[in-house]
Design a protein around this motif. Structure first.
Motif, short mmCIF file in Angstrom:
data_model
loop_
_atom_site.label_atom_id
_atom_site.label_comp_id
_atom_site.label_asym_id
_atom_site.label_seq_id
_atom_site.Cartn_x
_atom_site.Cartn_y
_atom_site.Cartn_z
N ALA A 1 90.24 65.45 -1.02
CA ALA A 1 91.46 66.25 -1.07
C ALA A 1 91.21 67.74 -0.84
O ALA A 1 92.17 68.52 -0.74
N HIS A 2 89.94 68.15 -0.78
CA HIS A 2 89.58 69.57 -0.70
C HIS A 2 90.24 70.34 -1.86
O HIS A 2 90.78 71.42 -1.68
N ALA A 3 90.12 69.75 -3.05
CA ALA A 3 90.73 70.34 -4.23
C ALA A 3 89.68 70.60 -5.30
O ALA A 3 88.69 69.88 -5.41
N LEU A 4 89.91 71.65 -6.08
CA LEU A 4 89.05 71.98 -7.22
C LEU A 4 87.57 72.03 -6.83
O LEU A 4 86.71 71.41 -7.47
N ASN A 5 87.29 72.80 -5.79
CA ASN A 5 85.90 72.92 -5.35
C ASN A 5 84.98 73.45 -6.45
O ASN A 5 83.78 73.13 -6.48
N TRP A 6 85.53 74.24 -7.35
CA TRP A 6 84.73 74.78 -8.44
C TRP A 6 84.16 73.69 -9.34
O TRP A 6 83.15 73.87 -10.03
N LEU A 7 84.81 72.50 -9.30
CA LEU A 7 84.35 71.37 -10.09
C LEU A 7 83.54 70.38 -9.25
O LEU A 7 82.47 69.94 -9.64
N SER A 8 84.08 70.02 -8.08
CA SER A 8 83.45 68.99 -7.27
C SER A 8 82.09 69.43 -6.72
O SER A 8 81.15 68.63 -6.67
N VAL A 9 81.99 70.70 -6.32
CA VAL A 9 80.74 71.18 -5.71
C VAL A 9 79.57 71.14 -6.70
O VAL A 9 78.50 70.58 -6.39
N PRO A 10 79.71 71.68 -7.91
CA PRO A 10 78.58 71.61 -8.86
C PRO A 10 78.19 70.17 -9.21
O PRO A 10 77.00 69.87 -9.35
N VAL A 11 79.20 69.30 -9.34
CA VAL A 11 78.91 67.90 -9.66
C VAL A 11 78.11 67.25 -8.54
O VAL A 11 77.09 66.57 -8.77
N ALA A 12 78.54 67.45 -7.29
CA ALA A 12 77.84 66.86 -6.15
C ALA A 12 76.43 67.41 -6.01
O ALA A 12 75.48 66.67 -5.74
N LEU A 13 76.28 68.72 -6.22
CA LEU A 13 74.95 69.33 -6.13
C LEU A 13 74.03 68.81 -7.22
O LEU A 13 72.84 68.54 -6.98
N LEU A 14 74.57 68.65 -8.43
CA LEU A 14 73.77 68.20 -9.56
C LEU A 14 73.30 66.76 -9.36
O LEU A 14 72.09 66.49 -9.37
N ILE A 15 74.24 65.84 -9.17
CA ILE A 15 73.85 64.43 -9.10
C ILE A 15 73.14 64.11 -7.79
O ILE A 15 72.22 63.28 -7.75
N GLY A 16 73.54 64.78 -6.71
CA GLY A 16 72.87 64.55 -5.43
C GLY A 16 71.46 65.10 -5.43
O GLY A 16 70.52 64.44 -4.96
N GLY A 17 71.28 66.30 -5.97
CA GLY A 17 69.97 66.92 -6.00
C GLY A 17 68.99 66.18 -6.89
O GLY A 17 67.86 65.87 -6.48
N ILE A 18 69.42 65.88 -8.11
CA ILE A 18 68.54 65.16 -9.04
C ILE A 18 68.24 63.76 -8.51
O ILE A 18 67.11 63.27 -8.61
N GLY A 19 69.27 63.13 -7.94
CA GLY A 19 69.06 61.79 -7.39
C GLY A 19 68.06 61.77 -6.26
O GLY A 19 67.19 60.89 -6.20
N ALA A 20 68.15 62.75 -5.36
CA ALA A 20 67.22 62.81 -4.23
C ALA A 20 65.79 63.01 -4.71
O ALA A 20 64.85 62.35 -4.24
N VAL A 21 65.61 63.92 -5.66
CA VAL A 21 64.26 64.18 -6.20
C VAL A 21 63.72 62.93 -6.90
O VAL A 21 62.55 62.57 -6.75
N SER A 22 64.57 62.26 -7.66
CA SER A 22 64.16 61.08 -8.41
C SER A 22 63.72 59.96 -7.48
O SER A 22 62.68 59.32 -7.70
N VAL A 23 64.51 59.71 -6.44
CA VAL A 23 64.18 58.65 -5.50
C VAL A 23 62.89 58.99 -4.74
O VAL A 23 62.00 58.14 -4.58
N PHE A 24 62.79 60.23 -4.28
CA PHE A 24 61.60 60.64 -3.54
C PHE A 24 60.34 60.50 -4.40
O PHE A 24 59.30 60.00 -3.93
N TYR A 25 60.45 60.90 -5.65
CA TYR A 25 59.31 60.83 -6.56
C TYR A 25 58.91 59.38 -6.82
O TYR A 25 57.71 59.04 -6.77
N ALA A 26 59.89 58.52 -7.08
CA ALA A 26 59.59 57.12 -7.40
C ALA A 26 59.03 56.36 -6.20
O ALA A 26 58.09 55.57 -6.34
#
Length: 254
Positions: A187-212
């Motif tokens: 919806a391109h809505a509430l970027n102040w909320l969606s962006v940090p969530v995507a960065l957090l779970i995407g970033g940690i997830g990528a590092v976790s998968v790469f490490y494992a």
């Protein structure tokens, strides 16, 4: 299964007898698949129905089998549905085998929906908007798979995610965060909320998968399409998280 040799299907007269359950409140789906498979291979089928539980139990005892349907060809018992497929030279799916099919299906549907929405909005099929929609809609579809059984997802996720291993509730929050970010980004809505969530779970997830996968060299199943999946943890899992992280970065400057 009978110890007698089974005739080659190519040389056997194409007639088969199938015993399957057809009751008032239950029609065996494997029986229907068996009859369909035989007919599609050109067999004339003598379709015999087991109409009661007593009749079914008597048949099993008589032929010393545990399940129905049972197929007989050339006077010999072939067996159940999987046995029939082997007899006909067809593949039999291994329920424990790893597969990328669920992820491919989700990504393909995400792409199709993105193109459909882009077309509806009057935009070019291949555009920045359609790319954004592809990522955000796919996030929603992946979240939906996880939300079907959050506890099962969390149990598998805890096997490799670095943050979840340090704070267990994160494993239960993850699918809700992914779904929320996906909907808001669509919806391109509430970027102040969606962006940090995507960065957090995407970033940690990528590092976790790469490490494992690439550091520890572990062979794990991915929880990306929900718990108890047979999708191997690896490149596809890493791609999912990188897409989320990249979408978060893009939304900052879009």
């Amino acid at each position: 299964m009978s110890n007698k040799p089974i005739a080659d299907p190519a040389s056997t007269e194409k007639r088969a007898t199938v015993y399957r359950m057809v009751m008032d409140k239950h029609i065996c789906p494997w029986g229907l698949k068996t009859v369909h498979l035989l007919k599609s291979e050109g067999y004339e089928v003598d379709d015999r129905w087991l109409k009661t539980r007593e009749e079914t139990d008597a048949f099993k005892q008589q032929h010393d089998v545990k399940t129905t349907p049972q197929t007989f060809i050339g006077g010999e018992r072939v067996g159940g549905y999987d046995d029939l497929r082997r007899f006909l030279g067809k593949t039999v799916n291994d329920p424990d085998a790893t597969t990328y099919t669920p992820v491919i299906a989700i990504f393909a549907m995400g792409a199709a929906l993105a193109l459909a929405v882009s077309w509806l909005m009057g935009n070019a099929l291949l555009s920045v908007m359609s790319a954004e929609l592809f990522i955000s809609i796919t996030m929603c579809l992946l979240a939906l798979q996880k939300l079907r059984d959050v506890d099962s997802f969390a149990t598998m996720f805890l096997g490799y995610d670095l943050l979840a291993q340090r704070w267990v509730p994160y494993a239960y929050l993850y699918p809700f965060g992914e779904g929320l970010a996906g909907v808001l980004m669509t919806a391109h809505a509430l970027n102040w909320l969606s962006v940090p969530v995507a960065l957090l779970i995407g970033g940690i997830g990528a590092v976790s998968v790469f490490y494992a996968v690439y550091i520890q060299k572990r062979e794990l199943k991915c929880a990306c399409v929900g718990g108890n999946s047979n999708v191997p943890l690896g490149f596809v899992s890493l791609t999912e998280n990188v897409m989320m992280f990249a979408m978060g970065l893009w939304m900052i400057f879009a």
